[in-house]
Design an enzyme around this catalytic site. Sequence first.
Site, PDB file in Angstrom:
ATOM      1  N   ASP A 155       0.927  -1.173   0.500  1.00  0.00           N
ATOM      2  CA  ASP A 155      -0.194   0.026  -0.090  1.00  0.00           C
ATOM      3  C   ASP A 155       1.040   1.360   0.021  1.00  0.00           C
ATOM      4  O   ASP A 155       1.890   0.828   0.578  1.00  0.00           O
ATOM      5  CB  ASP A 155      -1.195  -0.598   0.821  1.00  0.00           C
ATOM      6  CG  ASP A 155      -1.903   1.174   1.508  1.00  0.00           C
ATOM      7  OD1 ASP A 155      -2.143   1.348   0.776  1.00  0.00           O
ATOM      8  OD2 ASP A 155      -1.682   1.985   2.409  1.00  0.00           O
ATOM      9  N   ASP A 170      -7.733  -1.979   3.905  1.00  0.00           N
ATOM     10  CA  ASP A 170      -6.519  -3.087   3.470  1.00  0.00           C
ATOM     11  C   ASP A 170      -6.601  -4.537   4.499  1.00  0.00           C
ATOM     12  O   ASP A 170      -6.272  -5.094   4.122  1.00  0.00           O
ATOM     13  CB  ASP A 170      -4.763  -2.487   4.411  1.00  0.00           C
ATOM     14  CG  ASP A 170      -4.065  -1.228   3.573  1.00  0.00           C
ATOM     15  OD1 ASP A 170      -5.158  -1.396   2.230  1.00  0.00           O
ATOM     16  OD2 ASP A 170      -3.446  -0.561   4.378  1.00  0.00           O
ATOM     17  N   ASP A 176      -1.760  -0.819   6.119  1.00  0.00           N
ATOM     18  CA  ASP A 176      -1.508  -0.452   7.323  1.00  0.00           C
ATOM     19  C   ASP A 176      -3.170   0.252   7.780  1.00  0.00           C
ATOM     20  O   ASP A 176      -3.359  -0.378   9.042  1.00  0.00           O
ATOM     21  CB  ASP A 176      -0.967   0.845   7.721  1.00  0.00           C
ATOM     22  CG  ASP A 176      -1.173   2.250   6.912  1.00  0.00           C
ATOM     23  OD1 ASP A 176      -1.525   2.453   5.514  1.00  0.00           O
ATOM     24  OD2 ASP A 176      -1.066   3.059   7.679  1.00  0.00           O
TER      25      ASP A 176
END
Length: 692
Positions: free
Chosen positions: A397, A587, A583
């Site tokens: 990410d 996610d 995080d």
Amino acid sequence: MKKFRHKGSHEYSEASCTGGACGPEDNEHTHSHEHDHEESCHCDHEHSHPHDHPPGCDCPLCREGGGCSCGHDHATHETGKKDLILLGIAAILVAVSFFLPHGETFEPLWWLRLAIQAAATLFAGYDLLIAGFKGLFKFSLDEMTLMTIAVVAAFAIGEGFEGALVTILFKIGEFFEDKAVQNSRKRIDALVNIVPENANLLSPDGSVREIAAREISVGDTILVKVGDRVPLDCIILEGGSDIDTSAVTGESVPVRSETGDSLLSGMINLSGALKCRVEKSYENSTANKIAELVKDATREKGNTERFITKFSKIYTPVVVGLAVLIAVLPPLFGLGEFVTWLNRSLIFLVASCPCALVISVPMTFYSVIGTVSKMGALIKGSKHVEILSKAKNFVFDKTGTLTTGKVKVSGYGSLSALDKEEVLRLAAVCESVSSHPIAKAVIEKAGAALPAPDVAEEIAGKGVKAMVDGKAYYCGSYKLMNDRGIPLDAAPAANLYLSDEENLLGYIQIGDTVKPEAKAALAELKALGAQKTIMLTGDRKEQAELTAGFLNVDEVRSDLLPQQKVENLLTVKQTGVTVFVGDGINDGPVLAAADLGIAMGMGSDLATQTADMVLMSNNLKGITAAIRACRKGMRIARGNIVFILLVKALVLVLGALGYAPMAAAIFADVGVTLITVLNSLRILKVRKESRR
């Protein structure tokens, strides 16, 4: 019973210790288990005594299903000073018996020699013999029972020296094995025991009362004294101090914290008293979450551990059956005396004990998890150690993972007669009425004290219109400029544009701050053989590509919704074992979809719970350190398995043929166990290597 003086005003007995199985009581009572407070104690008592894992412990040596079916209590046995003294006396007695005169002339000394050897056996192995006879009464052919039968049989046929020597060798090997096992589990013990039991509640009248941390509520004020562990996640209201964060983040250098800074439970206050406001309850505090994650980590078995468990269940009855056949069949066919073959079968049984396999392999994974935890990362079980060691694709990410999540002005310029600093100042004045993170970044960049706009209004989702010094300005996205009919053909891509009623005046580019270690961490992944690095993000294409280019990411996919991240990840998984690092709350699904999910920090509960590994330090280099440890651990585990099986096979065959003495059988059991456990401890060196 020993008593220990607390740093405060209370006097505690051993029983009031808060480590391991001890309860929080502070009254005096006796107890039988002990702890190694040198590293893992958090009760703040000035004492040090060895650790025995309590009933219900989930470590590989204690948990249900972790036994080796040999009957030897590997988890709780400990060789104390008394045992070492008795072992020393036994060794002296055996040496004396060996040097006594031999031969027909000295026949009367035969009984004296045998008596001395029997005394040596009792001094060294009285507990072994007691356990062995108990096993006989329970019809349990465990390791202790087999050893007892072998020793008694040796004396029965007049080989007292061999019986005593076998006992002494067994106890010496057991001593070194105990020490190796204790060293290996210290790291996990230290991590589990970072949860403080008590906290100093600060009352409105200024008085301080020590109570259980569980009873503290969010919003309460606590006092964290010098030397104390922070009991709950909190914010400093008054004071400043150096903080040891190593137990939580793996960072060895103390961090200076002042008023307004956040502290996580489990950290240690080193230099100054702190008045703090509690932000999270005991159950939700970081230290408690870490302890729970560690407990989960010791329960998850990988393919290698499951194989060993299944193998032992088949292996043990097979070798016992073979031992019976060795003792019975040859004498029936006239191939020798029953006593000879019985002795060979006992050697066969002792050598066959699967302790080395069932201890050293879980110990290897246990050492990996403990070592990685010291680097600021927590792997939730040995099955994830195996996966990480084979990982090929690393998917990230962007915001909060590769970047800090804090936006800042990355560039700005003028497209008119105005100076570019004036463009920045006017934009900051316009944005001063907005609470958007981009607005805050512009204001922070402008720096100097700014006048308030004469009149200002926010245009939802697009920007701001403001009157500054009697003139109208528009500051916002390209959508606002399009609505105003302001052409952007000559302008570079930007997040904010500034215009008056008719003309474009300038632009401001906003960027997320890349984490300082991110570029080096991705380069290390490549050096470790990563097949591909990919960034999946919901950010706009321009900003995503800018970040990816700086970090040398192989591939970037932008403007993605959470479900689209999952779809993209599934396509990447088809090319090899894939790790996802993220995080945020959004996610969670993609962390679960990956072969291995890694959550950054102790942030989102969903991300932390869904992930297979948590980077407590929030540092990407924890991934590369973990990979090195996992790969080394897998090499050691496989090497141990091969070594154990080869040695046992050799001694079993030689023992059955009469070429291996009982001492060789002891080596194949205790000696091999000791060697492989010590080999497992080599993983601890990865910590030192990672610092170079």
